[in-house]
Write a protein that holds these residues in place. Structure first.
Motif, short mmCIF file in Angstrom:
data_model
loop_
_atom_site.label_atom_id
_atom_site.label_comp_id
_atom_site.label_asym_id
_atom_site.label_seq_id
_atom_site.Cartn_x
_atom_site.Cartn_y
_atom_site.Cartn_z
N THR A 171 86.74 -36.82 86.04
CA THR A 171 85.86 -36.97 87.17
C THR A 171 86.55 -36.19 88.48
N ILE A 172 85.43 -35.60 89.35
CA ILE A 172 86.02 -34.97 90.56
C ILE A 172 85.26 -35.76 91.67
N GLY A 173 85.71 -36.20 92.64
CA GLY A 173 85.07 -36.91 93.84
C GLY A 173 85.59 -36.84 94.95
N ARG A 174 85.08 -37.80 95.89
CA ARG A 174 85.73 -37.86 97.42
C ARG A 174 86.81 -38.86 97.24
N ALA A 175 86.61 -39.93 96.40
CA ALA A 175 87.45 -41.22 96.65
C ALA A 175 88.53 -41.09 95.52
N ALA A 176 89.75 -41.96 95.70
CA ALA A 176 90.71 -42.11 94.87
C ALA A 176 90.46 -42.52 93.48
N PRO A 177 89.29 -43.23 92.90
CA PRO A 177 89.31 -43.40 91.73
C PRO A 177 88.90 -42.24 90.75
N ALA A 178 88.36 -41.09 91.31
CA ALA A 178 88.12 -39.98 90.76
C ALA A 178 89.50 -39.24 90.26
N ASP A 179 89.47 -38.58 89.17
CA ASP A 179 90.54 -38.04 88.65
C ASP A 179 91.15 -36.76 89.63
N ALA A 180 90.41 -36.34 90.45
CA ALA A 180 90.66 -35.22 91.18
C ALA A 180 89.84 -35.34 92.47
N GLN A 181 90.31 -34.95 93.67
CA GLN A 181 89.41 -35.13 94.79
C GLN A 181 89.28 -33.59 95.42
N TRP A 182 87.99 -33.65 96.32
CA TRP A 182 87.44 -32.30 96.51
C TRP A 182 88.46 -31.44 97.42
N ASN A 183 89.49 -32.21 98.33
CA ASN A 183 90.30 -31.39 99.07
C ASN A 183 91.71 -31.00 98.29
N ASP A 184 91.57 -30.97 97.09
CA ASP A 184 92.87 -30.73 96.24
C ASP A 184 92.40 -29.75 95.17
N ASP A 185 92.62 -28.28 95.40
CA ASP A 185 92.16 -27.37 94.64
C ASP A 185 93.29 -27.52 93.31
N GLY A 186 94.35 -27.65 93.54
CA GLY A 186 95.22 -27.80 92.43
C GLY A 186 94.91 -28.89 91.48
N GLY A 187 94.65 -30.12 91.99
CA GLY A 187 94.28 -31.22 91.19
C GLY A 187 92.80 -31.01 90.42
N ILE A 188 91.88 -30.25 90.91
CA ILE A 188 90.79 -29.86 90.43
C ILE A 188 90.90 -28.90 89.17
N THR A 189 91.72 -28.04 89.52
CA THR A 189 92.00 -26.98 88.31
C THR A 189 92.62 -27.83 87.29
N LYS A 190 93.79 -28.51 87.56
CA LYS A 190 94.16 -29.37 86.38
C LYS A 190 93.29 -30.30 85.71
N VAL A 191 92.35 -30.83 86.42
CA VAL A 191 91.34 -31.53 85.56
C VAL A 191 90.45 -30.78 84.89
N LEU A 192 90.13 -29.52 85.23
CA LEU A 192 89.18 -28.80 84.48
C LEU A 192 89.92 -27.93 83.32
N ASN A 193 91.23 -27.79 83.37
CA ASN A 193 92.04 -26.84 82.38
C ASN A 193 91.88 -27.45 81.12
N GLY A 194 91.29 -26.83 80.34
CA GLY A 194 91.03 -27.24 78.65
C GLY A 194 89.79 -28.36 78.43
N ALA A 195 89.06 -28.03 79.45
CA ALA A 195 87.85 -28.83 79.26
C ALA A 195 86.77 -27.96 78.47
N GLU A 196 86.00 -28.63 77.76
CA GLU A 196 84.75 -27.91 76.97
C GLU A 196 83.59 -27.59 78.06
N LEU A 197 83.08 -28.76 78.90
CA LEU A 197 82.08 -28.68 79.70
C LEU A 197 82.43 -29.20 81.06
N LEU A 198 81.84 -28.33 81.89
CA LEU A 198 81.70 -29.14 83.43
C LEU A 198 80.37 -29.21 83.85
N VAL A 199 80.13 -30.35 84.37
CA VAL A 199 78.96 -30.65 84.96
C VAL A 199 78.95 -30.90 86.33
N ASN A 200 78.47 -30.13 87.26
CA ASN A 200 78.59 -30.39 88.80
C ASN A 200 77.25 -30.96 89.42
#
Length: 306
Positions: A32-61
């Motif tokens: 998950t990507i979101g604003r708060a800490a329980p998400a696997d990546a936060q919106w203000n962290d491009d590197g974290g979002i890239t890490k979460v997306l890497n290797g995924a089959e599907l992104l649903v925004n």
């Protein structure tokens, strides 16, 4: 065999929470990507979002501020930014992935089409409308189109009004019916395009599997109803025998008091899911009567997709 990975951006809302649960039930690994800490990546962290997306089959925004508010300057900016800036951040992250998602389904809205009482609006022949909501939808889709993602199929999903047990738009309609005000709103001829949240989830899984589906896809039941039928079915599902109609002028006054926009009930949304139908998608909840009766009884029906 490794589990399929889906990344859900905006997973804390009504639709996102439902999707998260259903993907897990279907055996997917969910990030998950979101604003708060329980998400696997936060919106203000491009590197974290890239890490979460890497290797995924599907992104649903699904990220985006609720439009159920008065459209003052502050809220207009929040509505626009919550859609465009999150999509832009995802675009940066997808571009930086060594192994980007194969498919990126980005929420859009069926309200991008014009007020239509004369015929359904499909992805091919539908006419786009005008006004603030349409401008937001265009900017949202333009941002997705601008994302540099040559190895990722990008699909803007033009979602109709979503019905579900734990959210969506039904509570205000039910409250009006309980108060005896569940008659038609305004002229009553305006169309109401809708989709059950389970069919929305199933359509996302279907699109993910159907690589031939490209460009905008409409997510709506094939059977829109007008506002008169909508309110009649709401009353029937609740066992309320009658409802007083609400004229447009009274809706305008009431909308100011409850801080919302009459567009949400007076615009005629007639969205045709032509691409889904032509690709062979079948709806679990094609009729509004069946959907509302199931929701009124708290019926949790979703046969496994696997």
């Amino acid at each position: 065999m490794s589990r399929r990975v889906v990344v859900i951006a905006g997973a804390t809302g009504f639709i996102g929470s439902y999707f998260q649960r259903r993907f897990l039930e279907e055996g997917w690994q969910v990030r998950t990507i979101g604003r708060a800490a329980p998400a696997d990546a936060q919106w203000n962290d491009d590197g974290g979002i890239t890490k979460v997306l890497n290797g995924a089959e599907l992104l649903v925004n699904l990220a985006g501020r609720s439009v159920n508010c008065r459209y003052n300057e502050k809220h207009r900016r929040e509505i626009l930014d919550s859609r465009v800036l999150t999509t832009r951040a995802l675009g940066r992250a997808v571009a930086a992935c060594a192994e980007p998602p194969r498919t990126w389904i980005n929420a859009s809205t069926g309200t991008i089409y014009r007020h239509a009482e004369d015929g359904p609006q499909s992805e091919i022949s539908g006419e786009l409308g005008s006004g603030f909501s349409v401008d937001v939808a265009r900017a949202w889709e333009d941002e997705l189109a601008a994302a540099v993602a040559p190895n990722t199929r990008k699909v803007p999903l033009r979602i109709a009004i979503v019905l579900g047990q734990d959210g969506g738009v039904m509570n205000p309609f039910r409250n009006l019916a309980r108060l005896g005000l569940g008659g038609h709103m305004g002229p009553g001829t305006q169309k109401f395009s809708w989709i059950h949240v389970e069919d929305l989830f199933r359509s996302v899984v279907f699109i993910s599997a159907q690589q031939s589906l490209t460009g905008p896809v409409n997510a709506a039941s094939p059977y829109a109803v007008d506002n008169r039928e909508l309110m009649s079915l709401v009353r029937q599902s609740m066992g309320v025998p009658f409802g007083i109609p609400t004229p447009a002028w009274l809706l305008e006054a009431g909308a100011v008091l409850i801080r919302t926009q009459t567009e949400l009930v007076l615009k005629s949304r007639w969205v045709e899911p032509r691409k889904l139908i032509d690709a062979g998608f079948t709806f679990e909840y094609p009729s509004l009567a069946g959907a509302l009766n199931g929701l009124a009884k708290g019926k949790p029906t979703h046969p496994s997709l696997t």
